[in-house]
Design an enzyme around this catalytic site. Sequence first.
Site, PDB file in Angstrom:
ATOM      1  N   ARG A  83       0.938  -0.908   0.069  1.00  0.00           N
ATOM      2  CA  ARG A  83      -0.073  -0.073  -0.224  1.00  0.00           C
ATOM      3  C   ARG A  83       1.126   1.212  -0.021  1.00  0.00           C
ATOM      4  O   ARG A  83       1.863   1.191   0.725  1.00  0.00           O
ATOM      5  CB  ARG A  83      -0.812  -0.324   1.490  1.00  0.00           C
ATOM      6  CG  ARG A  83      -1.571   1.365   1.523  1.00  0.00           C
ATOM      7  CD  ARG A  83      -3.231   0.951   2.351  1.00  0.00           C
ATOM      8  NE  ARG A  83      -3.690   2.300   2.900  1.00  0.00           N
ATOM      9  CZ  ARG A  83      -3.825   2.700   3.703  1.00  0.00           C
ATOM     10  NH1 ARG A  83      -2.947   2.673   4.392  1.00  0.00           N
ATOM     11  NH2 ARG A  83      -4.701   3.589   3.892  1.00  0.00           N
ATOM     12  N   ASN A 160      -7.170   8.065   2.702  1.00  0.00           N
ATOM     13  CA  ASN A 160      -7.241   7.821   3.796  1.00  0.00           C
ATOM     14  C   ASN A 160      -7.116   8.072   5.465  1.00  0.00           C
ATOM     15  O   ASN A 160      -7.929   9.104   5.038  1.00  0.00           O
ATOM     16  CB  ASN A 160      -5.522   7.488   4.679  1.00  0.00           C
ATOM     17  CG  ASN A 160      -4.694   6.995   5.686  1.00  0.00           C
ATOM     18  OD1 ASN A 160      -4.826   5.445   5.965  1.00  0.00           O
ATOM     19  ND2 ASN A 160      -4.673   8.163   6.420  1.00  0.00           N
ATOM     20  N   GLU A 161      -8.459   6.916   5.813  1.00  0.00           N
ATOM     21  CA  GLU A 161      -8.253   8.257   7.337  1.00  0.00           C
ATOM     22  C   GLU A 161      -9.462   9.165   7.094  1.00  0.00           C
ATOM     23  O   GLU A 161      -8.633   9.830   7.929  1.00  0.00           O
ATOM     24  CB  GLU A 161      -7.679   8.044   8.295  1.00  0.00           C
ATOM     25  CG  GLU A 161      -7.087   6.537   8.500  1.00  0.00           C
ATOM     26  CD  GLU A 161      -5.912   6.154   9.400  1.00  0.00           C
ATOM     27  OE1 GLU A 161      -5.771   7.463   9.861  1.00  0.00           O
ATOM     28  OE2 GLU A 161      -5.032   5.100   9.841  1.00  0.00           O
ATOM     29  N   HIS A 227      -8.325  -0.260  10.261  1.00  0.00           N
ATOM     30  CA  HIS A 227      -7.189   0.404  10.477  1.00  0.00           C
ATOM     31  C   HIS A 227      -7.685  -0.418  12.360  1.00  0.00           C
ATOM     32  O   HIS A 227      -8.532   0.211  12.915  1.00  0.00           O
ATOM     33  CB  HIS A 227      -7.171   1.433  10.576  1.00  0.00           C
ATOM     34  CG  HIS A 227      -6.885   2.142   9.263  1.00  0.00           C
ATOM     35  ND1 HIS A 227      -6.168   3.369   8.999  1.00  0.00           N
ATOM     36  CD2 HIS A 227      -6.334   1.484   7.590  1.00  0.00           C
ATOM     37  CE1 HIS A 227      -5.956   3.365   6.905  1.00  0.00           C
ATOM     38  NE2 HIS A 227      -6.569   2.192   7.118  1.00  0.00           N
ATOM     39  N   TYR A 229      -5.837  -0.503  15.966  1.00  0.00           N
ATOM     40  CA  TYR A 229      -4.490   0.061  16.375  1.00  0.00           C
ATOM     41  C   TYR A 229      -4.893  -0.324  17.809  1.00  0.00           C
ATOM     42  O   TYR A 229      -6.420  -1.156  17.896  1.00  0.00           O
ATOM     43  CB  TYR A 229      -4.286   1.442  16.632  1.00  0.00           C
ATOM     44  CG  TYR A 229      -3.109   1.448  14.998  1.00  0.00           C
ATOM     45  CD1 TYR A 229      -2.190   0.750  14.727  1.00  0.00           C
ATOM     46  CD2 TYR A 229      -3.954   2.470  13.947  1.00  0.00           C
ATOM     47  CE1 TYR A 229      -1.526   1.323  13.800  1.00  0.00           C
ATOM     48  CE2 TYR A 229      -3.500   2.367  12.505  1.00  0.00           C
ATOM     49  CZ  TYR A 229      -1.751   1.313  12.299  1.00  0.00           C
ATOM     50  OH  TYR A 229      -1.236   2.092  11.449  1.00  0.00           O
ATOM     51  N   GLU A 256      -4.403  -1.205   7.771  1.00  0.00           N
ATOM     52  CA  GLU A 256      -3.425  -0.561   9.161  1.00  0.00           C
ATOM     53  C   GLU A 256      -3.138  -1.573   9.760  1.00  0.00           C
ATOM     54  O   GLU A 256      -4.576  -1.795  10.607  1.00  0.00           O
ATOM     55  CB  GLU A 256      -2.904   0.825   8.941  1.00  0.00           C
ATOM     56  CG  GLU A 256      -2.153   1.781   8.183  1.00  0.00           C
ATOM     57  CD  GLU A 256      -2.719   2.865   8.010  1.00  0.00           C
ATOM     58  OE1 GLU A 256      -2.281   3.489   9.327  1.00  0.00           O
ATOM     59  OE2 GLU A 256      -2.613   4.041   7.213  1.00  0.00           O
ATOM     60  N   TRP A 285       1.682  -1.540   8.914  1.00  0.00           N
ATOM     61  CA  TRP A 285       1.934  -0.143   9.013  1.00  0.00           C
ATOM     62  C   TRP A 285       3.655  -0.111   9.909  1.00  0.00           C
ATOM     63  O   TRP A 285       3.912  -0.338  10.849  1.00  0.00           O
ATOM     64  CB  TRP A 285       0.806   1.073   9.100  1.00  0.00           C
ATOM     65  CG  TRP A 285       1.617   2.583   9.580  1.00  0.00           C
ATOM     66  CD1 TRP A 285       2.687   2.910  10.091  1.00  0.00           C
ATOM     67  CD2 TRP A 285       1.567   3.309   7.990  1.00  0.00           C
ATOM     68  NE1 TRP A 285       2.832   4.268   9.436  1.00  0.00           N
ATOM     69  CE2 TRP A 285       1.870   4.533   8.100  1.00  0.00           C
ATOM     70  CE3 TRP A 285       0.865   3.395   7.189  1.00  0.00           C
ATOM     71  CZ2 TRP A 285       2.251   5.454   7.688  1.00  0.00           C
ATOM     72  CZ3 TRP A 285       0.836   4.416   6.467  1.00  0.00           C
ATOM     73  CH2 TRP A 285       1.176   5.592   6.335  1.00  0.00           C
TER      74      TRP A 285
END
Length: 445
Positions: A83, A160-161, A227, A229, A256, A285
Amino acid sequence: MRKRLATAAGALLALAASILAAPAPAQADTRAASGFHVADGRLLDANGKEFVLRGVNHAHAWYPDRTARALKDIKALGANSVRVVLATGDRWTRNDTADVAAVVAQCEQNRLVCVLEAHDTTGYGEQDGAVALSRAVDYWISVKGAVQGQEKYVLLNIGNEPYGNSGYAAWTSDTVSALARMRAAGFHHTLMVDAPNWGQDWSFTMRDHAAEVFAADPEHNTLFSIHMYGVFNSADKVKNYIDRFTSQRLPLVIGEFGDMHSDGDPDEDTIMSAARQLGVGYLGWSWSGNGGGVEYLDMASGFDASRLTAWGQRIFSGPDGIRQTAKEASVYTGTGSSGGSCAVGYRLSDWGNWFNADVTVRNTGTTAVKGWQLAFAFPGEQKLNSVWNARAVQQGGEVRVSDESWTETIAPGGTVSFGFNGSSTAGTNGIPAAFTLNGAACATS
């Protein structure tokens, strides 16, 4: 470049809540596809073969001079996809059409599926300078010439986001609008859409509206990206979120994730194992270049593939990692432009505890090989020390060697040569039993 992610109050409690009843499964589009396409919740390549993304992110927008080497190293470590961070020019220096075309070409030379993403939308509504998804669509239209006709090799991650923790209720309508504009502009690629809330969707906005968004795509060719996290810090949160998509046969990728983060400790073991069990793609990531306090997200120290961090070792070589689970896209397998007709000569000079090897790779085919990786396994406990005329990465007994700029092309009937020295604690050395060039077996000579 600092990777900022945020978590709203109460997010962790919200993710532990019971899963709501799922709506009816989304129906796959049945039209003929010339590139990647979604069917029954799975991503298929142009040959109709299922493809599961197994790769990492690379920050091309901030480190363009590192990209050529990074892609070769990422491929050499076993990834099937990458990516690539691009900038629209609204917040960071714009990557223009020529630059994007060069990135796509480098991905193809390295037999990587290229996921291109526009990063300037990150945290819109909360982050100063971030722009709306509509601006990302403007960007894609402006660089369309770089990706048109590349549907077999390229996926487009629109933005992105696209929302932080403010204004995210508009995510559904804005995403539907972005998809409509991309299709109207003639993009027939698989389009990837990121979740709001800095990509982590603690509000469940993407989760609860994914079926609606998928149905709104005229080509039914949308891939959803979460994503993972700090919000995803336990097995149940990871599994519940993924299960919600797979149970509805909606396509999901973990676009990610990391093994730690300032907003909490993500459960990377469950992320990777659940992705394997459920056939969901993941892209970690990130390769290298993180700053601002999140340097621990680097997989390679200083962009050096020979200095993998603990995170780099984990994602490439750990359980459910890239080397264990990645399969190359069938659109690359056996293509003449990437080799496959080859013979390898390996001359060993053995001095017990240390040795030299001179290796010659011959292209026995009729088409030039441009960009190559030669893979083999040492038969004993040999350790690679230094290499000349090539670059190499060793993981356990396995070695992957890739070209330098002056050895990049092997003409039909031509050869390239490189050498290396190494050592052996056992005091004995041997010749590898088999070699593969760009994934295809070579004869030995």
